[in-house]
Design an enzyme around this catalytic site. Structure first.
Site, PDB file in Angstrom:
ATOM      1  N   PHE A 258       0.806  -1.231   0.000  1.00 48.23           N
ATOM      2  CA  PHE A 258       0.000   0.000   0.000  1.00 48.23           C
ATOM      3  C   PHE A 258       0.832   1.271   0.000  1.00 48.23           C
ATOM      4  CE2 PHE A 258      -2.540  -3.123   2.559  1.00 48.23           C
ATOM      5  CZ  PHE A 258      -3.341  -3.517   1.495  1.00 48.23           C
TER       6      PHE A 258
ATOM      7  N   ILE B 131       3.056  -6.508  -5.703  1.00 44.77           N
ATOM      8  CA  ILE B 131       2.727  -6.301  -4.280  1.00 44.77           C
ATOM      9  C   ILE B 131       1.286  -6.685  -3.971  1.00 44.77           C
ATOM     10  CG2 ILE B 131       4.435  -4.484  -4.006  1.00 44.77           C
ATOM     11  CD1 ILE B 131       2.074  -2.461  -4.072  1.00 44.77           C
TER      12      ILE B 131
ATOM     13  N   ILE C 214      -9.123  -2.847 -19.908  1.00 48.36           N
ATOM     14  CA  ILE C 214      -8.887  -3.697 -18.747  1.00 48.36           C
ATOM     15  C   ILE C 214      -8.167  -4.961 -19.221  1.00 48.36           C
ATOM     16  CG2 ILE C 214      -9.988  -4.977 -16.874  1.00 48.36           C
ATOM     17  CD1 ILE C 214     -10.160  -1.858 -16.694  1.00 48.36           C
TER      18      ILE C 214
ATOM     19  N   LYS D 195      -4.949   2.289 -18.731  1.00 49.57           N
ATOM     20  CA  LYS D 195      -4.557   3.263 -17.713  1.00 49.57           C
ATOM     21  C   LYS D 195      -4.527   2.491 -16.391  1.00 49.57           C
ATOM     22  CE  LYS D 195      -8.082   6.204 -18.993  1.00 49.57           C
ATOM     23  NZ  LYS D 195      -8.808   7.501 -19.180  1.00 49.57           N
ATOM     24  N   GLY D 196      -4.071   3.090 -15.334  1.00 50.60           N
ATOM     25  CA  GLY D 196      -3.979   2.351 -14.069  1.00 50.60           C
ATOM     26  C   GLY D 196      -5.252   2.452 -13.258  1.00 50.60           C
TER      27      GLY D 196
ATOM     28  N   GLU E 269      -5.027   3.202  -7.613  1.00 51.38           N
ATOM     29  CA  GLU E 269      -5.311   4.339  -6.727  1.00 51.38           C
ATOM     30  C   GLU E 269      -6.772   4.792  -6.811  1.00 51.38           C
ATOM     31  OE1 GLU E 269      -2.309   4.886  -5.225  1.00 51.38           O
ATOM     32  OE2 GLU E 269      -1.181   3.814  -6.769  1.00 51.38           O
TER      33      GLU E 269
END
Ligand code: FAD
Lengths: 733, 327
Positions: free
Chosen positions: A237, A463, A620, A692-693, A696
């Site tokens: 995180f 992670i 995605i 895209k990410g 967050e």
């Protein structure tokens, strides 16, 4: 890694999933090395002052103790520490055991190294410190006047505080206490000096190269003599974005004793040794015309940082461009306190800032008697208001629509405290989220072997988001292969360079590198084919399939190609990075969170009943992993909204709830069904894969959606996170 | 953790003998509280007396009521048919506590003896009269959101954290204690104590004694019982306030009432005045509100926990309404 493949039941499952849940994954504290020693840290019990006496004799004489390390005997043994008088190195990370000063409660002041963990723990309990205490400051609210303005952080578009001239406006203060990263895996490291000049570190890190550079730097070593290995990371995180003093302690301890050393933090130590999302106070002034056209927004924030670091994050950034608004000014200040360093925590800055902005938007919509979605759409930005560039892609409007439909937004009675169900007050809330969609330079290597298996390598760590599957999915798509044919190797400095896992960049960066490397490998096959058969075929003649390729009706297997060419394997390494598109467009991912809550009419206990997330994160790549990422973000967001707070007793400057009984992360009973909806349209400019990410944006906007839902349920506006029932005070009317 | 000797006992008799001999020994049952306290250096017994093999795991019906051995597990009781049918309040309270894993380890004796969760008690660098007499009370002017509103003084404002205890006090339980020489029986309500001048002592158990049995007399509350637990998350958190309510109804009239609170005092807190008020009244919101008001007499906040002065009566109302099936 080979076994791992045989266990995979489903192409879209995580490459590390089964190993993680069966104990087969080896974490950094689980490497068995001959002669391993155990390190336990002793911490300061005061927040500020000087260590006058450090009594270590008893500990040194305790059974099994090999060494006690502290500022008393570190001397000049670490060249990088000795180089200057600063108390920090790198990104303002404290030099461990550097001097007799205490900068915060919980600071490591000694390391006990023993032959067993239990003996090290016992010996550590025998160490006593005396201090010369100085007056400490840990209370944000009482130290606002001591704030500093980090450079380049203030922003003004047109008129300052223009909201005040609006027909309808709102001024409100928002606040939240520290959130602590609490991944399952604790901070841990195993350091092994194979010789005086050669170090191997099994590390809990989000970026193996960052760690490598740091450790090499300590001793002025060539980076190639430091290998950092982190194939499995049990969540982070953001806490493992830095290399922290505890990790230095282990590397230094192992160097001095010439013995391999393992150091794992306790849960309590996680609260002061590996960063946190800092307490932040915010002010929002926001105004619009009666018909809901935004006129001005003022957003000021005061974030906590330590005395020895100027940690900044993007708290007020989103406000500058989220809505079309002619006048915007933001200010960001740091309040330096006697606490440990903060660090980015999932959705850093924006999660905090959007809590204030998206609550304020809801509050203003209520004042305007407008639907919160209609209000947002009325001020929808199609051109980036700060730099006047178009977005590479923006489907936020579709997100509003998708989510609203799914949760039944328009069936609710928008009047506060108007809805009940099963004896509970019912509330619906929504909020939007935004985060930068970045792309870093990353390298991937793909190797086709003589058995037709494909190995993909990159040093990136996984992670938790399922980076391994993402890499595999890109390759599967490129070669039309099955998962079983592909091996993924990651998390090791011996592999091709990749950025640190963080900032929602990984898929965009590493996914693109894998894509480019796969394309290059296919091109190479064409070359090899032409050479082997003396032909002049071109790339477009080749139709790739899982066994091989087809050229104008003739089939070749990968195995045959390599055999014919007399090659054991075919290998390509490619670096991939962003280009001039970054000057032409703005890149962002967007999310909208909808929540439904129940609030008990007598006690005020809140239960989240339903969450719907709709998001625009480009294409995605792996839907299952993306969904899991979103669910994880929602769970974290529920914690941020309702339960999580690091509470200091300011008289002592110490945490009072630094453990899992008292620091409440959400449990299963707090988590409702979560629906995730993807717009799933590829971004045409960001990278070759269109992704895209989303790591967050999964959390950004969740907390305000719950705050807004609680307002809808109860008519009570709580602007202070977490929203515990005493703040709602449902009994007070 | 400090080194200690470990002795495993086979019989009750040898256990109480050992207790008489070793004054700084501690019994270990599930260990779910004791081990934490040892790890944090809050307590450091030189001898651990494991009592898990003692034949005290029974739950059985007797003439006087339900007999529960001190080593019966919390989960065992919560799943027990007799408990579920005749004493649902106890099952509800137990199930509101901790987590399934912990309830599988927690014994009745251990639960009764579990120590406060006051964070100043747990942190050995802080003052705490309970842990270290005369060192002061860290919570008094500190972070005291979880703390007492009844019966506290400046020596100690810690609360008893147990859920099970709240049901047991409401149900008029009795406790059987044993030392090497004799057995004694006392009302559960007399077992725990207020902090007074000896906050280091949570209860009246002597150091040479052990709890052997809990006895719950027959009652007529089973149809109208309810346990409310208000906490900071929906499971696995200690009570801010909890309420155990049991009503014996004749039509709409209250023949008999039992009411107790947790998370508000140094001991499980029985609300006798409110019970007396309820007796003979009709069940309705107004009556219950009045009972809650009476229950709150003498309550005092210490700052962060002031909200409990509002939350507690709200929770009492909720418990009574649910017990009476009015909501
Ligand atoms: C994270 C966490 C959350 C929790 N949440 C809750 C909650 O929400 N509600 C709740 O009520 N509880 C909660 N608990 C506490 C739990 O209920 C207690 O830890 C448990 O009941 C203790 O029982 P044990 O058998 O494990 O006791 P042990 O830890 O073995 O013993 C505790 C004490 O009792 C003494 N003892 C044991 N048996 C006897 C006996 N027969 N006679 C005399 N003394 C004896 C021991 O010497 C020791 O001092 C929680 C605990 C944890 C760790």
């Amino acid at each position: 890694m080979e076994n791992l493949l045989n266990l995979i039941p489903d192409d879209t499952d995580r490459t590390d999933g089964i190993l993680k849940v069966t104990g087969g994954a080896t974490y950094s504290a689980e490497y068995k090395i001959e002669g391993l020693t155990y390190g336990v840290l002793v911490q300061s019990t005061i927040a500020k002052g000087k260590i006058t006496v450090l009594e270590t004799k008893k500990a040194e004489g305790a059974p099994g103790v090999i060494k006690v390390l502290s500022h008393l005997n570190l001397n000049n043994s670490v060249p990088r520490y000795a180089k200057d008088d600063n108390v920090t190195i790198d990104r303002n990370i404290q030099k461990v055991f550097y001097n007799d000063q205490v900068y915060f409660a919980g600071q490591p002041i000694a390391l006990v190294i023993a032959d067993t963990y239990e003996r090290a723990v016992y010996a550590a309990s025998l160490i006593k410190a005396n201090y010369q205490e100085e007056k400490h400051h840990t209370y944000l609210e009482k130290n606002l006047e001591n704030s500093i303005s980090p450079e380049g952080k203030d922003y003004l578009r047109n008129e300052k505080d223009a909201y005040k001239n609006s027909e309808v406006y709102l001024e409100a203060e928002y606040h939240q206490l520290n959130n602590i990263h609490n991944p399952m895996e604790l901070g841990s490291i195993t350091a092994n000096w194979e010789s005086d000049e050669k170090l191997t570190v099994y590390d809990k890190t989000q970026g193996v190269f960052g760690s490598q550079k740091h450790y090499a730097g300590l001793y002025g070593m060539d980076s190639k003599n430091v290998r950092v290995i982190a194939p499995f990371v049990g969540g982070a995180f953001g806490m493992a974005l830095h290399t922290w003093p505890y990790q230095d302690a282990a590397v230094i301890g192992a160097k001095i004793t010439k013995l391999p050393l393992k150091l794992m933090l306790t849960r309590m130590q996680m609260f002061t040794m590996v960063g946190y999302r800092p307490e932040t106070k915010q002010f929002i002034g926001i105004g619009a015309s009666k018909d809901g056209v935004l006129n001005g927004i003022t957003h000021n924030a005061w974030g906590v940082t330590s005395t020895y670091d100027n940690f900044t994050e993007g708290t007020v950034g989103g406000t500058q461009f989220m809505y079309k608004c002619p006048n915007v000014n933001t200010q960001y200040k740091l309040v330096k306190l006697d606490v440990s360093n903060p660090i980015w925590m999932r959705g850093p800055g924006e999660a905090t800032g959007m809590f204030a902005l998206e609550c304020a938007m809801d509050e203003l919509a209520f004042k305007l008697n407008m639907d919160p979605i209609a209000f947002r759409l009325k001020n929808y930005a199609t051109v980036h208001p700060v730099n006047n560039l178009p977005w590479s892609s923006k489907f936020l409007d579709e997100c509003y629509e998708l989510g609203a439909k799914k949760i039944g937004w328009y069936n609710r009675n928008p009047k506060p405290k108007s809805m009940t169900e099963d004896g509970m007050l019912v509330g619906y809330g929504m909020a939007s989220g935004v985060f930068n969609a970045g792309r870093g330079a990353a390298t991937a290597r793909v190797i086709l072997d003589e058995n037709g298996k494909l190995t993909i390598q990159s040093a990136i760590t996984d992670i938790g988001p399922g980076t391994g599957v993402m890499m595999k999915s890109v390759a599967m798509d490129s070669f039309k292969m099955d998962a079983i044919q592909i091996i993924v190797e990651l998390g090791d400095t011996n592999l091709p360079p990749a950025p640190t896992q963080g900032g929602s960049n990984t898929t965009s960066s590493v996914g693109s590198a894998v894509y480019d490397a796969c394309t290059a490998l296919k091109e190479k096959m064409v070359e090899v084919y032409n050479q082997s058969f003396g032909e002049q075929k071109v790339y477009d003649d080749f139709k790739f399939n899982k066994e091989g390729f087809n050229i104008k009706g003739k089939s070749f297997s990968y195995v045959d190609l390599l055999k014919k060419a007399g090659l054991k394997e075919l290998e390509v390494t490619r670096e991939s990075r962003s280009g001039t598109e970054r000057q032409k467009y703005v890149f962002n991912s967007f999310s909208v969170h909808f929540t439904k809550v129940h609030v008990h009419p007598l006690t005020g206990m809140v239960k989240v009943k339903e969450v719907v997330c709709a998001l625009d994160a480009g294409k995605i790549i792996s839907e299952k992993q993306a969904r899991s990422q979103m669910i994880g973000g929602v769970v974290g967001g529920i914690g941020m909204a309702l339960t999580e707070e690091g509470v200091y007793d300011h008289r002592y400057g110490v945490y009072t709830n630094n453990n899992f009984a008292d620091y409440h992360v959400p449990v299963h009973a707090d988590i409702p069904p979560i629906d995730v909806l993807f717009v799933n349209k590829p971004d045409p400019y960001i990278n070759p894969i269109g992704a895209k990410g989303l790591g967050e944006v999964s959390i950004i906007g969740l907390a305000p959606s719950i705050a807004n839902a609680i307002f809808h349920a109860t008519g009570k506006r709580v602007r202070d996170l977490p929203i515990t029932l005493d703040k709602i005070a449902i009994w007070r009317d | 953790m400090i080194n200690f000797d470990y002795i495993r006992m086979q019989s009750v008799k040898s256990t109480v003998k050992a207790l008489a001999k070793f004054t700084d020994a501690k019994m270990i049952a599930g260990g779910s509280n004791l081990i934490d306290l040892m790890k944090r250096n809050v307590t450091a017994p030189t001898k651990l007396i494991d009592i898990n093999l003692l034949p005290l795991k029974y739950i059985e019906q007797s003439k006087e009521g339900l007999r529960i051995g001190a080593l019966a597990l919390n989960s065992q009781a919560a799943d027990h048919e007799i408990v579920k049918n005749k004493f649902p309040l106890l099952a509800m309270a137990i199930n509101a506590g901790a987590s399934p894993q912990l309830r599988n380890m927690a014994s009745f004796g251990g639960n009764m003896m579990q120590r406060t969760r006051c964070t100043y008690f747990y942190d050995t660098s802080m003052p705490c009269n309970k842990r270290e007499p005369n060192s002061g009370c860290g919570a008094l002017n500190g972070i005291n959101r979880m703390h007492a509103i009844f019966g506290a003084n400046d020596n100690c404002i810690a609360v008893n954290p147990s859920d099970m205890n709240v049901a047991l006090i409401a149900l008029d339980a009795q406790v059987v204690l044993l030392n090497a020489k004799k057995e004694r029986k006392m009302a559960f309500a007399d077992f725990h104590k207020l902090a007074e001048d000896t906050p280091n002592l949570d209860n009246h158990l002597q150091s040479n004694e052990m709890i052997v049995e809990i006895l719950i007399p027959e009652n007529n509350f089973s149809k109208n019982s309810y346990y409310v637990k208000v906490r900071d998350r929906n499971s696995y958190a200690f009570a801010l306030v909890s309420v155990a309510a049991g009503l014996e109804l004749e039509g709409k009239t209250i023949k008999n009432a039992r009411l107790a609170m947790g998370g508000v005092a140094h001991k499980p807190w029985r609300l006798y005045d409110a019970e007396n008020y309820l007796q003979g009244k009709e069940i309705n919101t107004e009556t219950f509100k009045e009972a809650a008001k009476i229950a709150m007499k003498g309550a005092k906040g210490y700052g962060h926990n002031d909200f409990k002065l509002d939350l507690a009566p709200a929770s009492i109302l909720e418990a009574l309404m649910k017990a009476a099936h009015l909501s």
